[in-house]
Scaffold this motif. Structure first.
Motif, PDB file in Angstrom:
ATOM      1  N   THR A  22      22.860  43.699   8.366  1.00 14.61           N
ATOM      2  CA  THR A  22      23.044  43.940   6.929  1.00 14.61           C
ATOM      3  C   THR A  22      21.791  44.599   6.362  1.00 14.61           C
ATOM      4  O   THR A  22      20.714  44.530   6.944  1.00 14.61           O
ATOM      5  CB  THR A  22      23.308  42.629   6.167  1.00 14.61           C
ATOM      6  OG1 THR A  22      22.098  41.873   6.132  1.00 14.61           O
ATOM      7  CG2 THR A  22      24.399  41.805   6.829  1.00 14.61           C
ATOM      8  N   TYR A  23      21.963  45.198   5.200  1.00 13.58           N
ATOM      9  CA  TYR A  23      20.831  45.852   4.541  1.00 13.58           C
ATOM     10  C   TYR A  23      19.723  44.834   4.275  1.00 13.58           C
ATOM     11  O   TYR A  23      18.544  45.089   4.526  1.00 13.58           O
ATOM     12  CB  TYR A  23      21.267  46.476   3.205  1.00 13.58           C
ATOM     13  CG  TYR A  23      22.349  47.518   3.337  1.00 13.58           C
ATOM     14  CD1 TYR A  23      22.053  48.819   3.702  1.00 13.58           C
ATOM     15  CD2 TYR A  23      23.682  47.197   3.091  1.00 13.58           C
ATOM     16  CE1 TYR A  23      23.043  49.787   3.822  1.00 13.58           C
ATOM     17  CE2 TYR A  23      24.681  48.147   3.204  1.00 13.58           C
ATOM     18  CZ  TYR A  23      24.364  49.435   3.571  1.00 13.58           C
ATOM     19  OH  TYR A  23      25.355  50.366   3.683  1.00 13.58           O
ATOM     20  N   ASN A  59      27.050  45.632   4.246  1.00 18.46           N
ATOM     21  CA  ASN A  59      26.434  44.809   3.197  1.00 18.46           C
ATOM     22  C   ASN A  59      26.540  43.317   3.524  1.00 18.46           C
ATOM     23  O   ASN A  59      27.049  42.939   4.566  1.00 18.46           O
ATOM     24  CB  ASN A  59      26.992  45.163   1.825  1.00 18.46           C
ATOM     25  CG  ASN A  59      28.426  44.717   1.621  1.00 18.46           C
ATOM     26  OD1 ASN A  59      28.905  43.804   2.284  1.00 18.46           O
ATOM     27  ND2 ASN A  59      29.116  45.369   0.707  1.00 18.46           N
ATOM     28  N   ARG A  60      26.056  42.505   2.635  1.00 18.47           N
ATOM     29  CA  ARG A  60      25.925  41.073   2.972  1.00 18.47           C
ATOM     30  C   ARG A  60      27.256  40.382   3.174  1.00 18.47           C
ATOM     31  O   ARG A  60      27.325  39.288   3.696  1.00 18.47           O
ATOM     32  CB  ARG A  60      25.142  40.347   1.878  1.00 18.47           C
ATOM     33  CG  ARG A  60      25.921  40.199   0.598  1.00 18.47           C
ATOM     34  CD  ARG A  60      25.099  39.614  -0.508  1.00 18.47           C
ATOM     35  NE  ARG A  60      25.482  40.302  -1.738  1.00 18.47           N
ATOM     36  CZ  ARG A  60      25.471  39.753  -2.934  1.00 18.47           C
ATOM     37  NH1 ARG A  60      25.034  38.531  -3.065  1.00 18.47           N
ATOM     38  NH2 ARG A  60      25.850  40.424  -3.977  1.00 18.47           N
ATOM     39  N   LEU A  95      31.179  39.021   9.900  1.00 18.72           N
ATOM     40  CA  LEU A  95      29.766  38.919  10.283  1.00 18.72           C
ATOM     41  C   LEU A  95      29.540  37.844  11.332  1.00 18.72           C
ATOM     42  O   LEU A  95      28.674  37.978  12.194  1.00 18.72           O
ATOM     43  CB  LEU A  95      28.901  38.649   9.049  1.00 18.72           C
ATOM     44  CG  LEU A  95      28.710  39.833   8.104  1.00 18.72           C
ATOM     45  CD1 LEU A  95      27.833  39.434   6.937  1.00 18.72           C
ATOM     46  CD2 LEU A  95      28.104  41.014   8.838  1.00 18.72           C
ATOM     47  N   GLN A  99      27.633  40.236  13.620  1.00 23.06           N
ATOM     48  CA  GLN A  99      26.246  40.406  13.153  1.00 23.06           C
ATOM     49  C   GLN A  99      25.269  40.210  14.300  1.00 23.06           C
ATOM     50  O   GLN A  99      25.398  39.284  15.087  1.00 23.06           O
ATOM     51  CB  GLN A  99      25.929  39.429  12.029  1.00 23.06           C
ATOM     52  CG  GLN A  99      24.537  39.673  11.450  1.00 23.06           C
ATOM     53  CD  GLN A  99      24.292  38.837  10.208  1.00 23.06           C
ATOM     54  OE1 GLN A  99      24.863  37.753  10.065  1.00 23.06           O
ATOM     55  NE2 GLN A  99      23.463  39.329   9.315  1.00 23.06           N
ATOM     56  N   LYS A 139      28.395  33.278   3.630  1.00 21.28           N
ATOM     57  CA  LYS A 139      28.487  34.297   2.589  1.00 21.28           C
ATOM     58  C   LYS A 139      29.667  34.026   1.670  1.00 21.28           C
ATOM     59  O   LYS A 139      30.735  33.631   2.129  1.00 21.28           O
ATOM     60  CB  LYS A 139      28.668  35.675   3.211  1.00 21.28           C
ATOM     61  CG  LYS A 139      27.757  35.980   4.364  1.00 21.28           C
ATOM     62  CD  LYS A 139      26.355  36.293   3.896  1.00 21.28           C
ATOM     63  CE  LYS A 139      25.527  36.905   4.988  1.00 21.28           C
ATOM     64  NZ  LYS A 139      24.231  36.324   5.177  1.00 21.28           N
TER      65      LYS A 139
END
Length: 144
Positions: A22-23, A59-60, A95, A99, A139
């Motif tokens: 993620t960013y 993104n998150r 994610l 991730q 999240k």
DNA sequence: ATATTGACCAGTT
DNA sequence: TAACTGGCCAATA
């Protein structure tokens, strides 16, 4: 060509095929936990010949970038799907499944000691605890 | 030379 | 729940 951007690219190039970061995760790795937005901008500005697998950054929420290159989310989806990553109808990747987090031993190699740390406020320590926090935390759902 | 704008994020109201 | 705030930094205007 800024040092900041180059560091972002260096990290993104390390993301393995079929995995994502993620960013905010990248920002945290660089020692600037609140610079997620700047990371996004760095990727927005990446030169095509730079060989940076931008599609592996989300993104998150695991959401794909609306402003991705010229093709937007559709382009982002195609490039990620080409790596066998599952993407939901609303452009979200799971994610918990995809991730990626680098091994700790690559951190010194990348010289990821905090960037411009002295210019940052000291209330936001950059440490392993904080880093793992960003991956461990559940999240919230992507807002509509 | 200054001001605004984003492929974002987390905390607060 | 949703809206707002401040923080980041390079590229535009």
């Amino acid at each position: 060509m800024s040092e900041f951007n180059d560091k972002v690219y260096e990290i993104v190039r390390r993301i393995p095929y079929g995995r994502v970061m993620t960013y905010g995760q990248i920002a945290a790795l660089m020692g600037i936990p609140r610079a997620a937005r700047a990371v996004g901008w760095a990727l927005h500005a990446v030169a095509p010949e730079a060989q940076v697998p931008c599609q592996r950054v989300v993104n998150r929420y695991g959401g794909l970038a609306a402003g991705y290159g010229w093709g937007g989310q559709l382009a982002h989806r195609l490039e990620l799907a080409a790596e066998a990553v599952e993407i939901s109808d609303d452009f979200i990747v799971d994610l918990s499944k995809y991730q990626w987090w680098p091994e700790e031993n690559v951190l010194p190699e990348l010289q990821l000691s905090p960037y411009k740390r002295d210019e940052l406020d000291r209330n936001l320590p950059v440490n392993e605890e904080r880093l793992s926090y960003s991956t461990r935390r559940s999240k919230p759902k992507m807002p509509r």
